[in-house]
Motif scaffolding. Structure first.
Motif, mmCIF file in Angstrom:
data_model
loop_
_atom_site.group_PDB
_atom_site.id
_atom_site.type_symbol
_atom_site.label_atom_id
_atom_site.label_comp_id
_atom_site.label_asym_id
_atom_site.label_seq_id
_atom_site.Cartn_x
_atom_site.Cartn_y
_atom_site.Cartn_z
ATOM 1 N N ILE A 1 40.318 -48.236 -0.872
ATOM 2 C CA ILE A 1 41.246 -48.350 -1.995
ATOM 3 C C ILE A 1 42.123 -47.104 -2.030
ATOM 4 N N ILE A 2 43.430 -47.300 -1.887
ATOM 5 C CA ILE A 2 44.362 -46.177 -1.884
ATOM 6 C C ILE A 2 45.384 -46.363 -2.996
ATOM 7 N N GLY A 3 46.139 -45.330 -3.268
ATOM 8 C CA GLY A 3 47.163 -45.371 -4.307
ATOM 9 C C GLY A 3 47.459 -43.973 -4.798
ATOM 10 N N ASP A 4 48.544 -43.836 -5.545
ATOM 11 C CA ASP A 4 48.930 -42.524 -6.055
ATOM 12 C C ASP A 4 47.869 -41.955 -6.988
ATOM 13 N N SER A 5 47.850 -40.633 -7.104
ATOM 14 C CA SER A 5 46.925 -39.973 -8.015
ATOM 15 C C SER A 5 47.156 -40.459 -9.440
ATOM 16 N N GLY A 6 46.053 -40.775 -10.137
ATOM 17 C CA GLY A 6 46.156 -41.230 -11.515
ATOM 18 C C GLY A 6 46.344 -42.722 -11.678
ATOM 19 N N VAL A 7 46.335 -43.464 -10.565
ATOM 20 C CA VAL A 7 46.556 -44.908 -10.646
ATOM 21 C C VAL A 7 45.298 -45.644 -11.099
ATOM 22 N N VAL B 1 30.659 -45.841 -1.145
ATOM 23 C CA VAL B 1 30.597 -45.005 0.055
ATOM 24 C C VAL B 1 31.251 -43.646 -0.199
ATOM 25 N N SER B 2 32.468 -43.646 -0.740
ATOM 26 C CA SER B 2 33.149 -42.372 -0.930
ATOM 27 C C SER B 2 34.217 -42.477 -2.006
ATOM 28 N N ASP B 3 34.471 -41.336 -2.665
ATOM 29 C CA ASP B 3 35.519 -41.265 -3.680
ATOM 30 C C ASP B 3 36.447 -40.100 -3.369
ATOM 31 N N ASP B 4 37.711 -40.303 -3.652
ATOM 32 C CA ASP B 4 38.761 -39.278 -3.541
ATOM 33 C C ASP B 4 39.222 -39.048 -2.110
ATOM 34 N N SER B 5 38.294 -38.860 -1.165
ATOM 35 C CA SER B 5 38.688 -38.661 0.225
ATOM 36 C C SER B 5 37.701 -39.376 1.150
ATOM 37 N N VAL B 6 38.235 -39.894 2.241
ATOM 38 C CA VAL B 6 37.441 -40.660 3.204
ATOM 39 C C VAL B 6 37.773 -40.159 4.605
ATOM 40 N N LEU C 1 39.379 -53.887 5.196
ATOM 41 C CA LEU C 1 40.522 -54.210 4.342
ATOM 42 C C LEU C 1 40.955 -52.962 3.584
ATOM 43 N N VAL C 2 42.264 -52.789 3.434
ATOM 44 C CA VAL C 2 42.825 -51.720 2.609
ATOM 45 C C VAL C 2 43.525 -52.365 1.420
ATOM 46 N N ILE C 3 43.213 -51.889 0.226
ATOM 47 C CA ILE C 3 43.890 -52.353 -0.988
ATOM 48 C C ILE C 3 44.659 -51.180 -1.579
ATOM 49 N N GLU C 4 45.961 -51.350 -1.706
ATOM 50 C CA GLU C 4 46.800 -50.306 -2.260
ATOM 51 C C GLU C 4 47.190 -50.660 -3.689
ATOM 52 N N LEU C 5 46.874 -49.784 -4.622
ATOM 53 C CA LEU C 5 47.216 -49.964 -6.025
ATOM 54 C C LEU C 5 48.568 -49.309 -6.279
ATOM 55 N N LYS C 6 49.510 -50.084 -6.840
ATOM 56 C CA LYS C 6 50.868 -49.592 -7.024
ATOM 57 C C LYS C 6 51.301 -49.744 -8.476
ATOM 58 N N LYS C 7 51.901 -48.658 -9.024
ATOM 59 C CA LYS C 7 52.482 -48.706 -10.361
ATOM 60 C C LYS C 7 53.963 -49.060 -10.329
ATOM 61 N N ASP C 8 54.588 -48.874 -9.193
ATOM 62 C CA ASP C 8 56.030 -49.000 -9.071
ATOM 63 C C ASP C 8 56.503 -50.417 -9.398
ATOM 64 N N GLU C 9 57.273 -50.546 -10.463
ATOM 65 C CA GLU C 9 57.768 -51.869 -10.876
ATOM 66 C C GLU C 9 58.822 -52.406 -9.905
ATOM 67 N N ASN C 10 59.413 -51.522 -9.104
ATOM 68 C CA ASN C 10 60.463 -51.942 -8.183
ATOM 69 C C ASN C 10 59.914 -52.461 -6.856
ATOM 70 N N THR C 11 58.595 -52.336 -6.664
ATOM 71 C CA THR C 11 57.980 -52.816 -5.422
ATOM 72 C C THR C 11 58.005 -54.338 -5.372
ATOM 73 N N ASN C 12 58.371 -54.876 -4.223
ATOM 74 C CA ASN C 12 58.358 -56.330 -4.036
ATOM 75 C C ASN C 12 56.954 -56.771 -3.636
ATOM 76 N N PHE C 13 56.211 -57.303 -4.592
ATOM 77 C CA PHE C 13 54.844 -57.716 -4.330
ATOM 78 C C PHE C 13 54.801 -59.135 -3.768
ATOM 79 N N ASP C 14 53.740 -59.406 -3.028
ATOM 80 C CA ASP C 14 53.514 -60.712 -2.413
ATOM 81 C C ASP C 14 53.072 -61.711 -3.485
#
Length: 316
Positions: free
Chosen positions: A166-172, A189-194, A242-255
């Motif tokens: 699980i990836i994403g900007d800090s604070g997401v 398994v791990s938090d913050d860094s892998v 699998l990688v899941i990216e959490l995004k706050k950006d409202e301008n991102t074109n999501f699937d």
């Protein structure tokens, strides 16, 4: 970028930490003869069939563990004693870091190997199993230690058997989502860094030792997951599927339809990625669970987007 560095494994460390999936730790038979432990410098186990019959075509015997199995023992029995002694002497003069003799090596040949090992202070391990099994188990351990690796800012969990980074900007909200996933029975398994290691086309994720079993949740501080939720809630490592990216950006074109192919690039390879928009009021942990279930479903051949496409065709 991947960290490129010269690696080695000290035999003393290797002996102490590796168990070959057996009931007891590896035990050096002639440890009293060893003054200095050598280094494994190559991620493989060499078999020295050519060298036993006198063909020395490479000079890297000093870098690899040497394995003697049924084939080597049988070959040794076909060579005149004086010639065999000379060839074994040459092998051991390279000072290999470790000799492993499997159950297929005869007692007479074990004594001969041990003789030359003692003369060169080379550690010898005798194991009661086949060399093919040893090569597989030890090979995996060594390959992981020598594999190229990279550090990634993210969290790693196992959801229904799937390793999810699980990836994403800090604070997401990555850590908070992971904490809820753990409470739902998934593994941490791990938090913050892998640390990601690549072996062939597989990617293995492990936690840095300093933060192992530790998760940081805003407002709560550091949490030892193993001590609070039990030993079954944590795992030392997992394949990253699998990688899941959490995004706050409202301008991102999501699937919107689930027909986009996103990938996470790491170590000159790629892992399937799903983008999830984060908004106030949405349950991030639930979305991650569903995304993982969709990934599993598609691997099993069930794709809702394809089903809709087929239904449209049938109605035309």
């Amino acid at each position: 970028m991947a960290q490129k560095k010269s690696k080695s494994i000290n035999i003393s460390q290797f002996i102490n930490v590796h168990k070959l999936c057996l009931d007891n730790e590896l035990d050096v038979f002639n440890k009293e003869q060893i003054q200095k432990w050598r280094e494994i410098k190559r991620p493989s186990i060499n078999r020295v069939g050519l060298e036993i019959i006198g063909h020395f075509e490479h000079d890297d015997i000093d870098k690899n563990i040497i394995g003697f199995g049924t084939k080597e023992s049988t070959l040794m029995n076909t060579i005149p004693r004086e010639e065999l002694e000379n060839n074994l002497k040459k092998i051991f003069e390279y000072l290999p870091p470790l000799i492993i003799c499997s159950s297929g090596v005869s007692e007479n040949n074990k004594k001969l190997i041990l003789k030359h090992a003692n003369n060169t202070e080379t550690p010898v391990v005798f194991v009661d199993t086949k060399l093919s099994f040893i090569t597989t188990t030890v090979g995996i351990y060594i390959a992981e230690n020598f594999a190229p690796e990279d550090f990634v800012h993210g969290s790693l969990v196992i959801i229904n058997g799937v390793g999810v980074l699980i990836i994403g900007d800090s604070g997401v909200g990555k850590s908070e989502a992971v904490l809820e996933l753990i409470q739902r029975g998934h593994m941490f398994v791990s938090d913050d860094s892998v640390i990601i290691k690549r072996i062939g086309n597989s990617f293995i994720g492990v936690s840095p030792e300093i933060t192992k079993n530790i998760l940081e949740a805003r407002g709560l501080g550091l949490i030892n997951i193993k001590s609070i939720y039990g030993e079954k809630s944590v795992k030392d490592k997992t394949n990253i599927d699998l990688v899941i990216e959490l995004k706050k950006d409202e301008n991102t074109n999501f699937d919107r339809l689930g027909n986009e192919n996103y990938f996470y690039n790491v170590l000159n390879g790629k892992i399937k990625k799903i983008l999830i928009p984060i908004k106030l009021g949405r349950n991030t942990a639930s979305l991650i669970e569903v995304a993982t279930s969709l990934y599993i479903s598609k691997k099993d051949g069930v794709d809702a987007f394809q089903q809709i496409q087929e239904r449209i065709k049938n109605e035309q």
